[in-house]
Structure formats: structure tokens, C-alpha cells
Design an enzyme around this catalytic site. Sequence first.
Site, PDB file in Angstrom:
ATOM      1  N   GLU A  84       4.550  -0.603   1.132  1.00 42.33           N
ATOM      2  CA  GLU A  84       4.730  -0.836  -0.309  1.00 42.33           C
ATOM      3  C   GLU A  84       4.676  -2.320  -0.686  1.00 42.33           C
ATOM      4  O   GLU A  84       4.771  -2.657  -1.855  1.00 42.33           O
ATOM      5  CB  GLU A  84       6.057  -0.258  -0.831  1.00 42.33           C
ATOM      6  CG  GLU A  84       6.261   1.213  -0.599  1.00 42.33           C
ATOM      7  CD  GLU A  84       7.620   1.703  -1.105  1.00 42.33           C
ATOM      8  OE1 GLU A  84       8.369   0.919  -1.731  1.00 42.33           O
ATOM      9  OE2 GLU A  84       7.929   2.880  -0.870  1.00 42.33           O
ATOM     10  N   GLU A 110       0.828  -1.211   0.000  1.00 43.61           N
ATOM     11  CA  GLU A 110       0.000   0.000   0.000  1.00 43.61           C
ATOM     12  C   GLU A 110       0.860   1.258   0.000  1.00 43.61           C
ATOM     13  O   GLU A 110       2.039   1.222   0.315  1.00 43.61           O
ATOM     14  CB  GLU A 110      -0.941   0.012   1.196  1.00 43.61           C
ATOM     15  CG  GLU A 110      -0.319  -0.387   2.535  1.00 43.61           C
ATOM     16  CD  GLU A 110       0.841   0.453   3.000  1.00 43.61           C
ATOM     17  OE1 GLU A 110       0.728   1.692   2.913  1.00 43.61           O
ATOM     18  OE2 GLU A 110       1.843  -0.105   3.463  1.00 43.61           O
TER      19      GLU A 110
END
Length: 341
Positions: A307, A165
Site C-alpha cells: 500500500e 500497490e
Amino acid sequence: MFISTTDNPALAALLDKAINNKTKPLGSLGVLEVLAKQIGLIQNTREVALEQPTILVFAADHGIVAEGVSAYPQDVTWQMVENFLARGAAINVFAAQNNCELRVIDAGVNHDFGPRDGLTDRKLAHGTHNFAQQPAMSRATCEAALAAGMALAAELDGNVVGFGEMGIGNTTAAAALMHKLTGIPVAQCVGAGTGLSADGVLHKQRVIEAAVAKHTSASEPLDVLATFGGLEIAMMAGAMLKAAELRKVLLIDGFIVTSALLVAARMHPAILDYCVFSHCSDESGHQQMLAALDAKPLLQLGLRLGEGTGCALALPLLHAAVNFLNQMATFESAQVSEKSE
């Protein structure tokens, strides 16, 4: 939606026998043995394989940033999406290193990218509302985000899905979700995020506590998600649910990704059978969130980037588990004497 448990005593016994007959002392490959068995149960076969691993990185913005809960401005969300598209971020490096496909999804970034190679546009809004003032999103928007995530997972060809994310302010949303769904005090859910000072962490805590007091009616998982979550968190939860329904291995990253799983697991507890927890984040609260899910992470590297980086770094361990089960000799085939009774 129906997510079946992976419980299968006959297959479990077959996998145990295969693992224990390898040329090694019993249990000597530790967590890799547990992982090999889990993958076999997920795939419902002794003939395990990892096919086309993909990491999905969901990006969105959060209205709660207006309360001063982040060390970085909101523009960093879209700027980091540009960095992903330019292949300049840590997740790009680690995914490429492990031959893992990377997909970047705009779930609700407060920026108009236009059509871009490498960007999947599923934008439902330009970010959420400020949940200190009103619910982050409507129930209908939350359901649309879940459905969009499910559709994305259904499109994937491979059988391993990692989740990552990007969204300035999303540790605040994740901490609020954690508190509401586990009952752990807000003070134990809140951390530094992108690098807040001690005073900043205390301010973040107070913002969440005030918001929780304001939205007392939100108690069911979907209502909690709509009230305090983010578009990337909701879309990710939907993708997780569909991936589990399709019996894929779910690779779970850090604090924010685990908060999405927490929501999904409260809706469909059997999803946890499909989850491999890549690491324990350095973000305060992640260890307790993992404990609430009875999760045992593979790695502890002091990561707190997000991420999906933990997923990419854990992927070689999945390959190792599958490879030893498929390729390692047995005592009989290698003509090696077994342990004396």
C-alpha cells in the site's frame, strides 16, 4: 527518455562541507547525513526542500490467481480500493499523519467502479492474463501501462513521490520478475504473500517455475514485464522512470514496488540515484532483491502490508534530513569550538 546521473563532484563537496560544519561530531547523524546529501544531489542544489510529497497507490488484478497462489480471493483487490477511497486503510492513516497526498490509481482492477471521487481511472484491462498459461499482457499493453504511469508522474506538482500497490496475486508476479531479472532461484524469491502456509508457498514456487519454463524467450526487461508482471507493476515502473527524469525523490516501498523498480533499473540504471528505500519488508526475497540493487533501506519494521505504508512511515526521516541541513547551526554561527586536531 533520458535519466541523468546525479553525480556532481563539486556539489557533493559543497554538501559534505555543509553537513560536516554542523554542530555535531563528524558523521554522528549517520544515515540522515547520507540522505541529506542524496536529496541535495537529486535536487541539484545546496538549498534542499521537500515540496508536496505524494504517494501513488496503483491497483490491479492478476490472472495467475486462478492457480491458487493467494490466501485471499481476487475480490479483495477491489474491496481494498473501496477501503482506500473510504480512508479506512493503513496507508490512509499514515499518509494523513504525515501531511502526504494520497492518490489511488485503478490500473487494471477486475471491477467497474464508475466515476469516483479520489479514484484515478487508468484501467487498461480487467486484470492480466494467467501467466501460467500465456503472457500476462501483450507488449503493446505493457507499453501503454508504462506510458500511463509516466503521464501520471508528469502531472505531479511536488518533488517527492512514494509508490504503493494493491493487487491480490502480485507477490507471485513480483517473485517471477525477481527471478527472471536477477537469476536468484525461484525458491529464494517466493514468500507467504498475504499469508500462505508452507505448502501454499511451495505450490506458488512450483507455479512460477513451470511458468518460467514455459516462457523461456522472455529475457529483455520489457518482455519479462509483459510476460510475468501486472498492470499496476508496469504503470508504477513508468511513473518511476518519469519521476526520476524530472529529478524527483523516489520513495520505494516493499517487495512488489521494488520489483517494479527492478524492471525500471534494468531499463535505465541511473534511476537508482533517485531512490530512497523506505524499509526492508518481511516478505521473503525482499532483502535479496534490495541487495541485487545495492540498496540500503532506512527502516526494518517487519512490515509486509504494501500500500505504500513504508513510504509514509519513512517520510519523517526525509524531513529530518532536510531540516538539519537547512536549520541546524554551524560551529561558527553557534560559536561552538570544533574538534581539536
